[in-house]
Design an enzyme around this catalytic site. Structure first.
Site, PDB file in Angstrom:
ATOM      1  CG  HIS A  63      -3.237  -3.301   4.073  1.00  0.00           C
ATOM      2  ND1 HIS A  63      -2.022  -2.890   4.544  1.00  0.00           N
ATOM      3  CD2 HIS A  63      -3.854  -2.189   3.614  1.00  0.00           C
ATOM      4  CE1 HIS A  63      -1.916  -1.580   4.386  1.00  0.00           C
ATOM      5  NE2 HIS A  63      -3.000  -1.130   3.814  1.00  0.00           N
ATOM      6  CB  CYS A  93      -0.980  -0.043   1.165  1.00  0.00           C
ATOM      7  SG  CYS A  93      -2.374   1.046   0.891  1.00  0.00           S
TER       8      CYS A  93
HETATM    9  N1  LIG Z   1      -2.982   1.846   3.818  1.00  0.00           N
HETATM   10  C1  LIG Z   1      -2.048   2.606   3.264  1.00  0.00           C
HETATM   11  O1  LIG Z   1      -0.868   2.323   3.305  1.00  0.00           O
HETATM   12  C2  LIG Z   1      -2.535   3.912   2.678  1.00  0.00           C
HETATM   13  C3  LIG Z   1      -1.539   4.574   1.774  1.00  0.00           C
HETATM   14  C4  LIG Z   1      -1.864   6.031   1.509  1.00  0.00           C
HETATM   15  N2  LIG Z   1      -1.799   6.794   2.719  1.00  0.00           N
HETATM   16  C5  LIG Z   1      -3.226   6.162   0.853  1.00  0.00           C
HETATM   17  O2  LIG Z   1      -4.204   6.381   1.520  1.00  0.00           O
HETATM   18  O3  LIG Z   1      -3.341   6.024  -0.323  1.00  0.00           O
END
Ligand SMILES: NC(=O)CC[C@H](N)C(=O)O
Length: 493
Positions: A433, A334
């Site tokens: 995830h 992510c």
């Molecule tokens: N869950 C995450 O790692 C989110 C990655 C980033 N902050 C987004 O919202 O796109």
């Protein structure tokens, strides 16, 4: 009056509230009672996605597993996700409500309280019992006005409260008596007893203290829970301590950034007896070198650009390049995946100051942060190293990533391709995830890093066993009959 709600509050953070709630959920579920976990307000960067696309704290997802009920946004109606030292994203009933600083948050407590009360009411209609987890400690007198997380909630719904304290930290009697002393009379009256957690040693030595406590406060100690070694219950927020692996076949390091999110992605790797996974923390005094490893994983992040800047400030970007020159692998999840690209653009200033950051440029992808948040549970195939395995996971992000047509994807969700692996097969990443919760995916990841794991560890089973052990220990050491009597008396008052 709420005759089916029991609340667990702690004398400190990490006193054992989440685990006691999980254990009670499992115990009631075993008795055939339809039970729901509930945490009015959570502050965490570890979240889970509900079937209807809402976001709640991870601990409530584990408690729901213990209760054997499907996830609901009502289990955690208010979730605060800090994205800088002064600012948090506010999630109400699973969806982003706003982004606000601590001052604003207080102004808007009424909305949060309404959300908490309406969720609790729905749970009361649909469940026979609700086990509530407080937050931090109820003795934070500066936060008492308008509180919805601890006694403010308990007073509002008129439920009994158990207070749990961690004896391993020391000062347990002072913590319990002091906490009680800082509560108002009506709050004190709803404390129905105590639980002492993480005890090691001879219980005989503790008994005089317990007697004194019961006499001094007029409240029972429901029990003393032993220190349980090696229990793998997802920690709510703290990154759990480093593990020791003697026969490591795969060495993984995870550089820790200030807004790292969903570190529970690593739980499945951490419990594997042949994987040595170390979290690497930056030192305040000197530059921290990333140690040698087979694989570096860049974790998710609540603030991708700030965390990327942090990585560069540590000099970790050039150390990642050196690791690649020596043939190591890099995987991004992510926010970590976004960092592997060439650009991260936040034109609307969703995560901080608006602007563009240069990524680590290890994959030809670029990301733009948008207003809408993607929140989904997914099932698909993960492909690496010419092999594919089934995986499930979840997405929580605002970033939309574009990749070069020629770049191979690594995840296929019903024909929709996502994630990427570099042409030289050294760098990969995706938005999913939780993908390493499947043993097959862990084994594939190890293969990709040229190592073979002979032990097959299914994380969901490890977690199930941990919940059962916890419930067994609580059944053995807590006077649940007394607790039940008190609950009955409470509703008949
Ligand atoms: N869950 C995450 O790692 C989110 C990655 C980033 N902050 C987004 O919202 O796109």
């Amino acid at each position: 009056m709420s005759n089916n709600t029991l609340m667990v509050q702690g004398t400190t953070s990490d006193a054992g509230k989440s685990t006691l709630v999980a254990a009670l959920c499992r115990i009631y579920a075993r008795q055939g009672v339809k039970v729901a976990p509930f945490k009015p307000q959570n502050m965490a960067l570890n979240s889970a996605v509900t079937p209807d696309g809402g976001e709640i704290g991870r601990a409530q997802a584990v408690q729901a597993q213990a209760a054997n009920v499907p996830l609901s946004v009502d289990f955690n109606p208010v979730l605060l996700k800090p994205q800088s030292d002064k600012n948090a994203q506010v999630i109400i009933h699973g969806k982003v409500f706003s982004s606000m600083d601590a001052q604003n948050y207080h102004d808007y407590k009424k909305i949060a309280l309404d959300a908490v009360i309406s969720s609790h009411q729905r749970l009361q209609e649909n469940y026979q019992r609700i086990v509530v987890e407080g937050a931090g400690s109820p003795a934070e007198i500066n936060l008492r006005a308008g509180d919805i997380a601890n006694m403010g909630f308990a007073e509002q719904v008129d439920c009994p409260v158990i207070i749990i304290a961690d004896i391993d930290k020391g000062g347990v009697f002072a913590h319990l008596v002091g906490t009680l002393a800082l509560l108002s009379e009506s709050e004190q009256a709803r404390v129905v007893g105590f639980v002492i957690n993480r005890f090691r040693g001879d219980i005989k030595l503790l008994e005089p203290g317990l007697e004194w406590l019961e006499q001094h406060t007029g409240k029972p100690v429901f029990g003393v829970l032993p220190y349980i070694h090696g229990l793998h219950i997802a920690a709510e927020d703290a990154v759990a301590v480093q593990q020791q692996v003697t026969d490591a076949k795969l060495k993984v390091i995870v550089p820790v950034t200030p807004r790292m999110s969903n570190h529970n992605d690593f739980d499945a790797l951490r419990v594997h007896p042949q994987i040595d996974l170390q979290f690497i923390y930056a030192s305040q005094l000197q530059q921290t070198e990333l140690p040698a490893a087979d694989l570096i994983i860049l974790a998710g992040s609540k603030n991708t650009r700030d965390d990327l800047a942090f990585i560069k400030a540590q000099g970790w970007d050039s150390q990642i390049n050196r690791h690649l020159r020596y043939g190591g692998k890099v995987f991004g999840i992510c926010g970590g995946y976004q960092m592997l690209g060439t650009l991260i653009n936040d034109p609307l200033g969703i995560e901080g100051e608006s602007g563009v950051s240069q990524g680590l440029a290890l994959l030809p992808i670029s990301t733009e942060l948008a207003r809408d948040k993607t929140l989904t549970n997914q099932q698909g195939m993960l492909s690496l190293n010419g092999k594919s395995v089934a995986v499930s996971g979840y997405e929580i992000h605002v970033g939309q990533t574009q990749k070069d047509e020629s770049l191979a994807a690594i995840v296929n969700i019903n024909g929709q391709l996502q994630g990427a692996v570099s042409d030289d097969q050294q760098v990969a990443g995706c938005y999913l995830h939780g993908l390493f919760d499947s043993a097959q995916a862990v084994e594939l990841l190890a293969n990709w890093c040229h190592s073979e794991l002979s032990e097959h560890v299914e994380f969901s089973q490890v977690q199930e066993r941990a919940i059962d052990t916890l419930a067994d220990v609580c059944q053995q050491h807590l006077d649940l009959t007394k607790l039940e009597q008190i609950m009955n008396n409470w509703s008949n008052r």
